[in-house]
Scaffold this motif. Structure first.
Motif, PDB file in Angstrom:
ATOM      1  N   VAL A 133       5.221   7.712  -1.965  1.00 10.21           N
ATOM      2  CA  VAL A 133       4.002   8.173  -2.517  1.00 10.21           C
ATOM      3  C   VAL A 133       2.894   7.522  -1.570  1.00 10.21           C
ATOM      4  CG1 VAL A 133       4.673   8.400  -4.774  1.00 10.21           C
ATOM      5  CG2 VAL A 133       3.595   6.343  -4.126  1.00 10.21           C
ATOM      6  N   GLY A 134       3.256   6.695  -0.370  1.00  5.38           N
ATOM      7  CA  GLY A 134       2.477   6.309   0.857  1.00  5.38           C
ATOM      8  C   GLY A 134       1.589   5.021   0.401  1.00  5.38           C
TER       9      GLY A 134
ATOM     10  N   LEU B 113       2.511   1.997   0.482  1.00  6.25           N
ATOM     11  CA  LEU B 113       2.682   1.211   1.505  1.00  6.25           C
ATOM     12  C   LEU B 113       2.162   1.125   2.792  1.00  6.25           C
ATOM     13  CD1 LEU B 113       6.629   0.159   0.784  1.00  6.25           C
ATOM     14  CD2 LEU B 113       4.599  -0.642  -0.348  1.00  6.25           C
ATOM     15  N   ARG B 114       1.345   2.257   2.896  1.00  5.62           N
ATOM     16  CA  ARG B 114       0.802   2.606   4.285  1.00  5.62           C
ATOM     17  C   ARG B 114      -0.758   1.906   4.285  1.00  5.62           C
ATOM     18  NH1 ARG B 114       0.424   7.784   3.991  1.00  5.62           N
ATOM     19  NH2 ARG B 114       2.676   8.086   4.614  1.00  5.62           N
ATOM     20  N   TRP B 115      -0.882   1.169   5.176  1.00  8.31           N
ATOM     21  CA  TRP B 115      -2.294   0.297   5.370  1.00  8.31           C
ATOM     22  C   TRP B 115      -3.225   1.034   6.199  1.00  8.31           C
ATOM     23  CZ3 TRP B 115      -1.222  -5.599   6.069  1.00  8.31           C
ATOM     24  CH2 TRP B 115      -0.421  -6.085   4.796  1.00  8.31           C
ATOM     25  N   GLU B 116      -4.220   0.583   6.529  1.00  9.23           N
ATOM     26  CA  GLU B 116      -5.488   1.144   7.401  1.00  9.23           C
ATOM     27  C   GLU B 116      -4.946   1.092   8.616  1.00  9.23           C
ATOM     28  OE1 GLU B 116      -8.622  -1.577   6.332  1.00  9.23           O
ATOM     29  OE2 GLU B 116      -9.248  -0.439   4.510  1.00  9.23           O
ATOM     30  N   ASP B 117      -3.993   0.465   9.061  1.00  7.66           N
ATOM     31  CA  ASP B 117      -3.396   0.627  10.480  1.00  7.66           C
ATOM     32  C   ASP B 117      -2.629   1.796  10.573  1.00  7.66           C
ATOM     33  OD1 ASP B 117      -1.067  -0.109   9.252  1.00  7.66           O
ATOM     34  OD2 ASP B 117      -1.108  -2.163  10.424  1.00  7.66           O
ATOM     35  N   GLY B 118      -2.288   2.414   9.583  1.00  6.73           N
ATOM     36  CA  GLY B 118      -1.497   3.701   9.566  1.00  6.73           C
ATOM     37  C   GLY B 118       0.034   3.377   9.431  1.00  6.73           C
ATOM     38  N   LYS B 119       0.492   2.117   9.214  1.00  6.34           N
ATOM     39  CA  LYS B 119       1.738   1.625   9.247  1.00  6.34           C
ATOM     40  C   LYS B 119       2.050   1.322   7.876  1.00  6.34           C
ATOM     41  CE  LYS B 119       1.355  -0.197  14.050  1.00  6.34           C
ATOM     42  NZ  LYS B 119       1.590  -1.255  15.132  1.00  6.34           N
ATOM     43  N   ASN B 120       3.510   1.229   7.756  1.00  7.16           N
ATOM     44  CA  ASN B 120       4.135   0.836   6.108  1.00  7.16           C
ATOM     45  C   ASN B 120       4.352  -0.586   6.381  1.00  7.16           C
ATOM     46  OD1 ASN B 120       3.918   3.295   5.170  1.00  7.16           O
ATOM     47  ND2 ASN B 120       5.976   3.924   5.570  1.00  7.16           N
ATOM     48  N   HIS B 121       4.120  -1.254   5.204  1.00  9.22           N
ATOM     49  CA  HIS B 121       4.305  -2.727   5.107  1.00  9.22           C
ATOM     50  C   HIS B 121       4.977  -2.766   3.829  1.00  9.22           C
ATOM     51  CE1 HIS B 121       1.627  -3.747   8.400  1.00  9.22           C
ATOM     52  NE2 HIS B 121       1.058  -2.580   8.243  1.00  9.22           N
ATOM     53  N   GLU B 122       5.462  -4.265   3.504  1.00  4.61           N
ATOM     54  CA  GLU B 122       6.016  -4.599   2.387  1.00  4.61           C
ATOM     55  C   GLU B 122       5.506  -4.417   0.995  1.00  4.61           C
ATOM     56  OE1 GLU B 122       9.443  -8.045   3.541  1.00  4.61           O
ATOM     57  OE2 GLU B 122       7.424  -8.663   2.891  1.00  4.61           O
ATOM     58  N   LEU B 123       4.331  -4.584   1.035  1.00  4.55           N
ATOM     59  CA  LEU B 123       3.320  -4.380  -0.077  1.00  4.55           C
ATOM     60  C   LEU B 123       2.094  -3.341   0.095  1.00  4.55           C
ATOM     61  CD1 LEU B 123       2.575  -8.245  -1.425  1.00  4.55           C
ATOM     62  CD2 LEU B 123       4.492  -6.441  -2.081  1.00  4.55           C
ATOM     63  N   PRO B 124       1.736  -2.754  -0.865  1.00  2.00           N
ATOM     64  CA  PRO B 124       0.282  -2.235  -0.687  1.00  2.00           C
ATOM     65  C   PRO B 124      -0.932  -3.054  -0.062  1.00  2.00           C
ATOM     66  CG  PRO B 124       1.512  -1.401  -2.860  1.00  2.00           C
ATOM     67  CD  PRO B 124       2.014  -2.767  -2.156  1.00  2.00           C
ATOM     68  N   GLN B 125      -1.745  -2.517   0.687  1.00  2.00           N
ATOM     69  CA  GLN B 125      -2.559  -3.395   1.349  1.00  2.00           C
ATOM     70  C   GLN B 125      -3.399  -4.257   0.425  1.00  2.00           C
ATOM     71  OE1 GLN B 125      -4.489  -1.978   4.971  1.00  2.00           O
ATOM     72  NE2 GLN B 125      -6.662  -2.488   3.903  1.00  2.00           N
ATOM     73  N   ASP B 126      -3.784  -3.478  -0.673  1.00  2.00           N
ATOM     74  CA  ASP B 126      -4.763  -4.226  -1.776  1.00  2.00           C
ATOM     75  C   ASP B 126      -3.723  -5.393  -2.383  1.00  2.00           C
ATOM     76  OD1 ASP B 126      -7.206  -2.870  -1.522  1.00  2.00           O
ATOM     77  OD2 ASP B 126      -7.078  -1.699  -3.099  1.00  2.00           O
ATOM     78  N   TYR B 127      -2.598  -5.134  -2.623  1.00  2.00           N
ATOM     79  CA  TYR B 127      -1.820  -6.401  -3.133  1.00  2.00           C
ATOM     80  C   TYR B 127      -1.737  -7.367  -2.187  1.00  2.00           C
ATOM     81  CZ  TYR B 127      -0.799  -2.609  -6.606  1.00  2.00           C
ATOM     82  OH  TYR B 127      -0.818  -1.584  -7.679  1.00  2.00           O
ATOM     83  N   ALA B 128      -1.606  -7.198  -0.875  1.00  2.00           N
ATOM     84  CA  ALA B 128      -1.314  -8.068   0.144  1.00  2.00           C
ATOM     85  C   ALA B 128      -2.584  -9.030   0.263  1.00  2.00           C
ATOM     86  CB  ALA B 128      -0.996  -7.557   1.425  1.00  2.00           C
TER      87      ALA B 128
END
Length: 513
Positions: free
Chosen positions: A360-361, A363-378
Motif C-alpha cells: 500500500v506504499g 514504506l515509501r518515504w519522502e525520498d521516493g524509496k522504500n524503508h523498513e518502517l513508515p517514515q512517520d514511525y521512524a
C-alpha cells in the motif's frame, strides 16, 4: 428550560458517544513504544519563541503550543490537542448533516466515516494538519448556511475560519482558489453583490495582517520554504499516486464518500450545492498541477462524507439490514486495515509484516524509496535516547552559560529541548526556525555537536584546531530510528575565533535559506 424532545436527546447522546470515542481511540490505538514525532518537537518549541510568523509554519500552532506549555507540556496534553480538534471536526460534520435535514442515521454514518478513516491517524499528531481539516470543514459549513439564509453572521464566521486557516497553514489558499470559480459559475455568484462579503474580507485581512507584515519584513520565507519543499520532497510525488491516495484515505468509508460525490452530481435535491463538487474537482486539479502531497486535500472530504451520509440515509430509510451492513463494512474494514492506518504495531511487528505495508506504499518515504518502517514511525523513535546522550555531554560542561548545543536538524534540536532533564538547555540547529533562535550574546567556551550518521567527518578533524579537547560521548543505537547512528560530541576549550565562525555560518545559512 430542559429539552423534552426524546429524539433530540437521543441525538445528543450519540454525539457525545462519538466525540468521546474519537478522543479515546486517539490514545489507545497508538503503541506506547512510539515517542513524539519529529515535527511535533519543532512546533512545541515555538511556544518559547512566540512571534507573528515562522519559517516553517504560520503562528497559530505556536499559540496552541503556548497553551500546551501552560498545562504542563506533557505528552498527554500534546496528544489531546489534535484529538480535540478532530472531535470538533466531527461536530461540524454533524452540523452539516443537520443543515441538510439529515436524520440520526445520517449523523451516525458521518461520525463513523470520520472516525474509521485516516483522519483518526491525522488527529494523533500535533501538527497544523488537524486544524487545517477543521478550518476547511467550517468554511464549507458557514458558506452552506449563508447561501441558504443570506445572513451576514455566517459570512463573518466564514471569514474568521479563513483567517484562522491561513494563520494555521497557507494550504487554505488552495481552497479559496478552488472556491472562487466554483461560486462564479453557479447562481451563488450573487454573493459578490453583498457588502458584507467585502467587510468579511476586510476582517480576514485585519486578522492575518501581522503574519503578512512579518512575511514582508523577512523577505517571504514561505516562498523559500516552498522552493526547498519542491526540491527535496514534492519532486518525488507521483500525480497518479496523489489521486489514488484520495480514496485510500477513506477506503473504509468508500461507499459514503462515493455517495457524497455522486449525489452532488446527480441527485436532484443536492443540485443547488453543485458549487461544492466543483470546488472539490478544481482544488484537486490545482493540487495535482503543483504535485502536492495527497494529504494536503484532506480538508475537502468531511463535507463530502456529510452529503454522502444524508443521501444514503434517505436511500436506506427503513432498510435496517442494509444500514447495518454498511456500518459493518465501515467498521470491519477499518479494523482489518487498522495496522496500516494507526501505529498499533511495534517496529518489529511491522518488519514481520513487511509485504503488507509495502503493497500500500506505506514504506515509501519522502525520498521516493522504500524503508523498513513508515517514515512517520521512524520519526517517532530514538529521541529520548538521543536527549539522554546530550544530557551526559551537558553534565560535563563547567560553564553552562557559555556552551552551545548545535544539532544537525530541527528534529534533533527539538527532541533534546523537550526530553532533556535540564531546563532551558536551548539546543539549536542551522535548520528551519532554529536558525533564528541562536543565543550568541557571549563568547562560546564549549560546543556540543549532534551529527547525523552519514557525516563526512566522524572524527571531527575539521574542528580539532579550534578546540583543546574533542570527545565522542555516544551515538544513537535504536535500530528503528530514522536518526540511527547520530553521534554526540563534546568540544571543549573553544578558541576565540569559534564564536565569530559560528556567527558567520548563521549569517550564511540565513542568506541561503
Amino acid at each position: 428550560m430542559k429539552d423534552k424532545n426524546p429524539n433530540r436527546l437521543t441525538a445528543y447522546g450519540f454525539l457525545v458517544f462519538f466525540l468521546g470515542l474519537k478522543l479515546i481511540l486517539s490514545f489507545v490505538l497508538v503503541n506506547s513504544v512510539y515517542e513524539l514525532q519529529r515535527d511535533e518537537f519543532l512546533h512545541l518549541d515555538q511556544a518559547n519563541h512566540l512571534a507573528a510568523g515562522f519559517t516553517s509554519v504560520p503562528p497559530l500552532t505556536s499559540l496552541f503550543s503556548w497553551l500546551i506549555k501552560a498545562f504542563g507540556n506533557g505528552v498527554f496534553v500534546v496528544k489531546l490537542v489534535p484529538a480535540i480538534i478532530g472531535a470538533i471536526t466531527i461536530l461540524y460534520c454533524w452540523k452539516i448533516v443537520g443543515f441538510l435535514k439529515g436524520n440520526l442515521l445520517a449523523k451516525c454514518l458521518v461520525a463513523v466515516a470520520c472516525i474509521c478513516s485516516s483522519l483518526l491517524r491525522l488527529n494523533t499528531l500535533y501538527q497544523p494538519n488537524s486544524f487545517d481539516v477543521l478550518a476547511w470543514t467550517a468554511i464549507f459549513y458557514y458558506l452552506l448556511r449563508y447561501f441558504d439564509q443570506k445572513e451576514a453572521k455566517y459570512l463573518y464566521a466564514f471569514a474568521v475560519f479563513v483567517a484562522l486557516g491561513f494563520l494555521n497553514k497557507y494550504n487554505v489558499l488552495f481552497l479559496i482558489i478552488g472556491l472562487l470559480p466554483a461560486i462564479i459559475i453557479t447562481p451563488n455568484r450573487k454573493i459578490f453583490t453583498d457588502k458584507h462579503l467585502y467587510l468579511s474580507i476586510l476582517l480576514v485581512v485585519l486578522i492575518i495582517s501581522p503574519n503578512v507584515i512579518w512575511q514582508i519584513d523577512n523577505h517571504f520565507p514561505v516562498l523559500k520554504h516552498m522552493k526547498l519543499l519542491r526540491a527535496t520532497q514534492l519532486v518525488h510525488v507521483n500525480r497518479f499516486d496523489f489521486f489514488i491516495g484520495q480514496f485510500l484515505f477513506f477506503i473504509s468509508s468508500i461507499f459514503i464518500l462515493l455517495a457524497g460525490i455522486g449525489s452532488l452530481i446527480f441527485y436532484k435535491d443536492f443540485r443547488k450545492y453543485s458549487w461544492i463538487i466543483l470546488t472539490y474537482i478544481i482544488t484537486l486539479i490545482i493540487f495535482s498541477y503543483f504535485k502536492a502531497k495527497d494529504y494536503y486535500a484532506l480538508g475537502l472530504y468531511p463535507v463530502l462524507l456529510a452529503f454522502g451520509a444524508v443521501y444514503l440515509s434517505r436511500v436506506l430509510v427503513k432498510k435496517h439490514i442494509l444500514s447495518a451492513l454498511l456500518f459493518a463494512f465501515n467498521i470491519g474494514t477499518f479494523i482489518y486495515l487498522l495496522p496500516l492506518l494507526m501505529p498499533v504495531y511495534s517496529p518489529a511487528q511491522i518488519i514481520a509484516h513487511h509485504k503488507r505495508f509495502e503493497r500500500v506504499g506505506a514504506l515509501r518515504w519522502e525520498d521516493g524509496k522504500n524503508h523498513e518502517l513508515p517514515q512517520d514511525y521512524a520519526d517517532m523513535q530514538g529521541w529520548k535516547e538521543l536527549a539522554a546522550i546530550v544530557d551526559i555531554a551537558y553534565g560535563k560542561v563547567k560553564d553552562k552559560s557559555a556552551v552551545l548545543i548545535r544539532a544537525d536538524n530541527y528534529g534533533q534540536a527539538g527532541a533534546v529541548n523537550y526530553y532533556s532533564k535540564y531546563k532551558n538547555i536551548n539546543a539549536v540547529s542551522y535548520n528551519a526556525d532554529y536558525l533564528y533562535w541562536f543565543k550568541m550574546d557571549k563568547p562560546i567556551k564549549d560546543l556540543i555537536l549532534i551529527e547525523w550518521a552519514g557525516d563526512e567527518d566522524p572524527q571531527r578533524k575539521s574542528e580539532q584546531p579550534l578546540f583543546d579537547k574533542i570527545t565522542k560521548i555516544g551515538e544513537l543505537k535504536n535500530p528503528y530510528a530514522r536518526e540511527k547512528g547520530a553521534a554526540v560530541f563534546l568540544l571543549e576549550g573553544a578558541k576565540k575565533e569559534v564564536t565569530g565562525i559560528i556567527k558567520s555560518e548563521i549569517k550564511e545559512e540565513k542568506n541561503d535559506y
